[in-house]
Enzyme design. Structure first.
Site, mmCIF file in Angstrom:
data_model
loop_
_atom_site.group_PDB
_atom_site.id
_atom_site.type_symbol
_atom_site.label_atom_id
_atom_site.label_comp_id
_atom_site.label_asym_id
_atom_site.label_seq_id
_atom_site.Cartn_x
_atom_site.Cartn_y
_atom_site.Cartn_z
ATOM 1 N N ASN A 9 7.934 -4.089 3.411
ATOM 2 C CA ASN A 9 6.454 -3.368 3.419
ATOM 3 C C ASN A 9 5.807 -2.632 2.197
ATOM 4 O O ASN A 9 6.158 -1.597 2.814
ATOM 5 C CB ASN A 9 6.586 -4.190 4.506
ATOM 6 C CG ASN A 9 4.347 -3.834 4.505
ATOM 7 O OD1 ASN A 9 3.812 -4.375 4.341
ATOM 8 N ND2 ASN A 9 3.919 -3.128 6.435
ATOM 9 N N HIS A 86 -0.123 -7.148 11.546
ATOM 10 C CA HIS A 86 1.356 -5.833 11.284
ATOM 11 C C HIS A 86 -0.377 -5.354 12.758
ATOM 12 O O HIS A 86 -1.209 -5.241 12.075
ATOM 13 C CB HIS A 86 0.987 -5.383 9.567
ATOM 14 C CG HIS A 86 1.419 -4.154 9.884
ATOM 15 N ND1 HIS A 86 1.202 -3.349 10.379
ATOM 16 C CD2 HIS A 86 2.810 -4.107 9.324
ATOM 17 C CE1 HIS A 86 2.167 -2.060 10.023
ATOM 18 N NE2 HIS A 86 3.237 -2.406 9.652
#
Ligand code: PGA
Length: 217
Positions: A9, A86
């Site tokens: 990420n 997230h």
């Protein structure tokens, strides 16, 4: 973590395409790796074995939503995965599990694999379980394309990874709710990644931008 799923990420990094291409050139291009660059770089990242993922998507395929990117768009750029929910989306951009649920269903409709991030501030089973249930509401029994990433809020980008004992306890709680793959995320580095071998893989932020990342994939 050979054969385990490793998700990189990049968040809003690096600042230029040139730097993004340099990071990709450095990566071992292996099939268990999912690379999630900023969406503006998606069309420029060329991978052979690793898969491409986005860090977010909208809940509809097109429409009057200035600044948004749809699941169909990321799919057309070759994405197989999308990260949803997230902590930074929840805490900075105000996304709640209801919004994440809409996004998750739109992503699944487009045949994307969803990396659904869940977490908590302090250990709280009912909070964690509700987050998961609300996020997968109305999806039905087939959760084969939903992967849960457990990221305790205090561990994200802090250098303070979750203790392996607590992480294992949280993995078991999550497995009690969904029979999905469960990843660990939060300050993973080359010295601690084996602490999470019970998990089905890792969601890696900061380290995924550094040369040392290769040693964990
Ligand atoms: P970190 O980020 O590895 O830098 O802690 C993980 C994440 O936020 O996905």
């Amino acid at each position: 973590m050979k054969k385990k799923l490793i998700v990189a990420n990049w968040k809003m990094n690096p600042p230029t395409l040139k730097q993004a291409e340099a990071i990709i050139r450095r990566y071992r291009d292996v099939s268990n790796l999912v690379v999630c660059p900023p969406s503006i770089f998606l069309g420029k990242i060329k991978l052979n074995n690793a898969k491409l993922g986005a860090q977010n998507c909208s809940w509809v395929d097109s429409g009057s939503l200035t600044g948004e990117i749809s699941p169909k768009m990321i799919k057309s750029f070759g994405c197989k995965y999308v990260i949803l929910g997230h902590f930074e989306r929840r805490s900075i951009f105000g996304e709640d599990s209801k919004t994440i649920n809409l996004k998750l269903k739109a992503a699944l409709k487009n045949n994307l694999n969803v990396i659904l991030c869940v977490g908590e501030d302090k250990l709280d089973d009912s909070y964690l379980i509700k987050q998961i249930k609300d996020s997968i509401k109305d999806v039905g029994r087939d959760l084969s394309k939903v992967i849960i990433a457990y990221e305790p809020f205090w561990a994200i980008g802090s250098g303070k990874a979750c203790s392996p004992i607590i992480a294992e306890n949280r993995r078991v709680v999550i497995k009690g709710v969904v029979n999905s793959k469960v990843l660990y995320g939060g300050s993973v580095n080359q010295d601690n990644y084996l602490d999470y071998s019970n998990f089905d893989g890792l969601l890696v932020g900061g380290l995924s931008l550094k040369p040392e990342f290769n040693s964990i994939i």
